[in-house]
Design a protein around this motif. Structure first.
Motif, PDB file in Angstrom:
ATOM      1  N   TYR A   8      99.993  38.059  14.293  1.00 27.87           N
ATOM      2  CA  TYR A   8      99.714  37.199  13.542  1.00 27.87           C
ATOM      3  C   TYR A   8      99.514  36.207  14.440  1.00 27.87           C
ATOM      4  O   TYR A   8      99.770  35.292  15.370  1.00 27.87           O
ATOM      5  N   GLN A   9      97.982  35.155  13.469  1.00 30.84           N
ATOM      6  CA  GLN A   9      97.713  34.018  14.059  1.00 30.84           C
ATOM      7  C   GLN A   9      97.863  33.027  13.335  1.00 30.84           C
ATOM      8  O   GLN A   9      97.255  33.447  11.996  1.00 30.84           O
ATOM      9  N   ASP A  10      97.948  31.535  13.729  1.00 31.67           N
ATOM     10  CA  ASP A  10      97.827  30.603  12.464  1.00 31.67           C
ATOM     11  C   ASP A  10      96.565  30.926  11.731  1.00 31.67           C
ATOM     12  O   ASP A  10      95.570  31.272  12.446  1.00 31.67           O
ATOM     13  N   GLY A  11      96.136  30.801  10.967  1.00 34.06           N
ATOM     14  CA  GLY A  11      95.651  31.001   9.844  1.00 34.06           C
ATOM     15  C   GLY A  11      95.236  32.354   9.662  1.00 34.06           C
ATOM     16  O   GLY A  11      94.212  32.487   8.513  1.00 34.06           O
ATOM     17  N   ASP A  12      95.551  33.123   9.694  1.00 31.34           N
ATOM     18  CA  ASP A  12      95.715  34.658   9.365  1.00 31.34           C
ATOM     19  C   ASP A  12      96.213  34.187   7.557  1.00 31.34           C
ATOM     20  O   ASP A  12      96.340  35.656   6.819  1.00 31.34           O
ATOM     21  N   ALA A  13      96.895  33.555   6.893  1.00 29.56           N
ATOM     22  CA  ALA A  13      97.909  34.151   5.864  1.00 29.56           C
ATOM     23  C   ALA A  13      97.202  34.423   4.718  1.00 29.56           C
ATOM     24  O   ALA A  13      97.023  35.206   3.291  1.00 29.56           O
ATOM     25  N   GLU A  14      95.666  33.567   5.044  1.00 23.16           N
ATOM     26  CA  GLU A  14      94.922  33.901   3.258  1.00 23.16           C
ATOM     27  C   GLU A  14      94.544  34.971   3.321  1.00 23.16           C
ATOM     28  O   GLU A  14      94.862  35.389   2.368  1.00 23.16           O
ATOM     29  N   ALA A  15      94.075  35.756   4.214  1.00 23.16           N
ATOM     30  CA  ALA A  15      93.446  36.972   4.582  1.00 23.16           C
ATOM     31  C   ALA A  15      94.696  38.091   4.279  1.00 23.16           C
ATOM     32  O   ALA A  15      94.339  39.452   3.885  1.00 23.16           O
ATOM     33  N   ILE A  16      96.133  37.931   4.693  1.00 24.98           N
ATOM     34  CA  ILE A  16      96.962  38.556   4.441  1.00 24.98           C
ATOM     35  C   ILE A  16      96.990  38.249   2.720  1.00 24.98           C
ATOM     36  O   ILE A  16      97.667  39.719   2.626  1.00 24.98           O
ATOM     37  N   ARG A  28      99.821  35.959  -4.719  1.00 24.66           N
ATOM     38  CA  ARG A  28     101.228  34.476  -3.924  1.00 24.66           C
ATOM     39  C   ARG A  28     100.445  33.738  -3.330  1.00 24.66           C
ATOM     40  O   ARG A  28      99.066  33.733  -2.603  1.00 24.66           O
ATOM     41  N   THR A  29     100.937  32.338  -3.076  1.00 24.22           N
ATOM     42  CA  THR A  29     100.370  30.987  -3.163  1.00 24.22           C
ATOM     43  C   THR A  29     100.542  31.626  -1.369  1.00 24.22           C
ATOM     44  O   THR A  29     101.492  31.934  -0.869  1.00 24.22           O
ATOM     45  N   LEU A  30      99.947  30.313  -0.729  1.00 24.82           N
ATOM     46  CA  LEU A  30      99.630  30.283   0.510  1.00 24.82           C
ATOM     47  C   LEU A  30     101.239  29.620   1.300  1.00 24.82           C
ATOM     48  O   LEU A  30     102.026  29.670   1.814  1.00 24.82           O
ATOM     49  N   GLU A  31     101.282  28.566   0.160  1.00 25.01           N
ATOM     50  CA  GLU A  31     102.812  28.546   0.026  1.00 25.01           C
ATOM     51  C   GLU A  31     103.781  29.102   0.577  1.00 25.01           C
ATOM     52  O   GLU A  31     105.052  29.397   0.986  1.00 25.01           O
ATOM     53  N   GLN A  32     104.483  30.238  -0.565  1.00 27.33           N
ATOM     54  CA  GLN A  32     105.140  31.441  -0.521  1.00 27.33           C
ATOM     55  C   GLN A  32     105.267  32.470   0.902  1.00 27.33           C
ATOM     56  O   GLN A  32     105.859  32.434   1.251  1.00 27.33           O
ATOM     57  N   HIS A  33     103.807  32.284   1.065  1.00 27.44           N
ATOM     58  CA  HIS A  33     103.732  33.238   2.449  1.00 27.44           C
ATOM     59  C   HIS A  33     104.386  32.050   2.743  1.00 27.44           C
ATOM     60  O   HIS A  33     105.247  32.873   3.582  1.00 27.44           O
ATOM     61  N   SER A  34     104.688  30.890   3.620  1.00 25.43           N
ATOM     62  CA  SER A  34     104.722  30.196   4.424  1.00 25.43           C
ATOM     63  C   SER A  34     106.497  30.646   4.862  1.00 25.43           C
ATOM     64  O   SER A  34     107.048  30.439   5.300  1.00 25.43           O
ATOM     65  N   SER A  45     108.612  35.188  10.982  1.00 26.94           N
ATOM     66  CA  SER A  45     109.232  36.445  11.069  1.00 26.94           C
ATOM     67  C   SER A  45     107.560  37.089  12.056  1.00 26.94           C
ATOM     68  O   SER A  45     107.035  36.063  12.393  1.00 26.94           O
ATOM     69  N   GLU A  46     108.045  38.860  12.233  1.00 27.35           N
ATOM     70  CA  GLU A  46     107.462  39.378  13.019  1.00 27.35           C
ATOM     71  C   GLU A  46     106.060  39.762  12.195  1.00 27.35           C
ATOM     72  O   GLU A  46     106.524  40.775  11.032  1.00 27.35           O
ATOM     73  N   MET A  47     104.747  39.061  12.020  1.00 28.65           N
ATOM     74  CA  MET A  47     103.527  39.877  12.043  1.00 28.65           C
ATOM     75  C   MET A  47     102.427  41.127  12.596  1.00 28.65           C
ATOM     76  O   MET A  47     102.475  39.896  13.281  1.00 28.65           O
ATOM     77  N   TRP A  48     102.104  41.864  12.555  1.00 30.45           N
ATOM     78  CA  TRP A  48     101.340  42.551  13.142  1.00 30.45           C
ATOM     79  C   TRP A  48      99.655  42.594  12.105  1.00 30.45           C
ATOM     80  O   TRP A  48     100.371  43.533  10.774  1.00 30.45           O
ATOM     81  N   LEU A  49      98.764  42.743  12.340  1.00 37.05           N
ATOM     82  CA  LEU A  49      97.463  42.705  11.452  1.00 37.05           C
ATOM     83  C   LEU A  49      97.048  44.070  12.176  1.00 37.05           C
ATOM     84  O   LEU A  49      96.551  44.429  13.793  1.00 37.05           O
ATOM     85  N   ILE A  50      96.361  45.300  11.442  1.00 31.80           N
ATOM     86  CA  ILE A  50      95.261  46.362  11.884  1.00 31.80           C
ATOM     87  C   ILE A  50      93.986  45.577  11.413  1.00 31.80           C
ATOM     88  O   ILE A  50      93.867  45.698  10.281  1.00 31.80           O
ATOM     89  N   GLU A  51      93.146  45.272  12.332  1.00 33.57           N
ATOM     90  CA  GLU A  51      91.537  45.482  11.864  1.00 33.57           C
ATOM     91  C   GLU A  51      90.580  46.541  11.937  1.00 33.57           C
ATOM     92  O   GLU A  51      91.233  47.219  13.272  1.00 33.57           O
ATOM     93  N   GLY A  57      80.269  44.766  14.702  1.00 37.92           N
ATOM     94  CA  GLY A  57      80.785  44.053  15.030  1.00 37.92           C
ATOM     95  C   GLY A  57      82.111  43.160  14.318  1.00 37.92           C
ATOM     96  O   GLY A  57      82.545  42.375  14.630  1.00 37.92           O
ATOM     97  N   GLY A  58      81.838  42.853  13.367  1.00 39.44           N
ATOM     98  CA  GLY A  58      82.658  42.673  12.067  1.00 39.44           C
ATOM     99  C   GLY A  58      84.179  43.493  11.923  1.00 39.44           C
ATOM    100  O   GLY A  58      84.121  43.740  12.047  1.00 39.44           O
ATOM    101  N   LYS A  59      84.884  42.525  11.568  1.00 40.12           N
ATOM    102  CA  LYS A  59      86.297  42.800  11.993  1.00 40.12           C
ATOM    103  C   LYS A  59      87.063  42.218  10.276  1.00 40.12           C
ATOM    104  O   LYS A  59      86.198  41.258   9.521  1.00 40.12           O
ATOM    105  N   GLN A  60      87.439  43.448  10.182  1.00 40.13           N
ATOM    106  CA  GLN A  60      88.044  43.439   8.065  1.00 40.13           C
ATOM    107  C   GLN A  60      89.902  43.915   8.526  1.00 40.13           C
ATOM    108  O   GLN A  60      89.882  44.724   8.718  1.00 40.13           O
ATOM    109  N   LEU A  61      90.917  42.920   7.731  1.00 40.38           N
ATOM    110  CA  LEU A  61      91.655  43.019   7.847  1.00 40.38           C
ATOM    111  C   LEU A  61      92.066  44.217   7.042  1.00 40.38           C
ATOM    112  O   LEU A  61      91.801  44.196   5.760  1.00 40.38           O
ATOM    113  N   ILE A  62      92.667  45.257   7.383  1.00 40.82           N
ATOM    114  CA  ILE A  62      93.685  46.954   6.496  1.00 40.82           C
ATOM    115  C   ILE A  62      93.940  47.044   6.680  1.00 40.82           C
ATOM    116  O   ILE A  62      94.882  47.697   6.055  1.00 40.82           O
ATOM    117  N   GLY A  63      95.393  46.313   7.653  1.00 38.38           N
ATOM    118  CA  GLY A  63      97.132  46.779   7.146  1.00 38.38           C
ATOM    119  C   GLY A  63      97.469  45.459   7.168  1.00 38.38           C
ATOM    120  O   GLY A  63      97.257  44.223   8.487  1.00 38.38           O
TER     121      GLY A  63
END
Length: 144
Positions: A8-16, A28-34, A45-51, A57-63
């Motif tokens: 996870y990186q700052d700025g990923d919450a909306e895509a998650i 859920r809101t960004l505040e709830q996620h935070s 917490s630990e968050m790992w993203l699969i793209e 070359g475009g990336k899409q969050l899929i997991g």
């Protein structure tokens, strides 16, 4: 199509949150996620993203694989434990990648941070995966 993963990186919450909605149908809101993932009394917490990466070359969050940091008290000693939560892959990608390979790589990155890891009950496929990852269900909760 290629697949990659990253923490996870700052700025990923909306895509998650959008992934969470697409998989669960719940918003859920960004505040709830935070509140749930970044502002726990036990720390971030630990968050790992699969793209998925397209040919152009475009990336899409899929997991997403998440382990929520929780504080437990055991005979007066505070322990940091991790609870598997919000582990999900978009349905149309589930047959295109071998998910346990990714979770094993994530686990290698964060396992030493926690005194213990646990997962609550869920659907049968999730329980099979947890068992394959070494989780055991030979303990019961005791209410004092």
């Amino acid at each position: 199509m290629r697949f990659s993963y990253r923490p996870y990186q700052d700025g990923d919450a909306e895509a998650i949150n959008e992934l969470y909605f697409r998989v669960t149908g719940r918003r859920r809101t960004l505040e709830q996620h935070s509140w749930q993932w970044l502002q726990s009394p036990a720390g971030e917490s630990e968050m790992w993203l699969i793209e998925a990466e397209s040919e152009c070359g475009g990336k899409q969050l899929i997991g997403h694989h998440g382990v929520m940091a929780e504080l437990f008290s055991y005979h007066g000693q505070m322990l940091l434990v991790g609870k598997t939560e919000n582990t999900m892959v978009l349905p149309n990608f589930r047959d295109k990648l071998l998910y346990p390979k990714y979770e094993k790589a994530f686990l290698a990155q964060y396992e030493s941070r926690f005194h213990a890891l646990f997962s609550t009950m869920g659907p049968a496929p999730a329980i099979r995966l947890r068992k394959a990852m070494g989780y055991v269900s030979n303990h019961a909760w005791n209410v004092l």
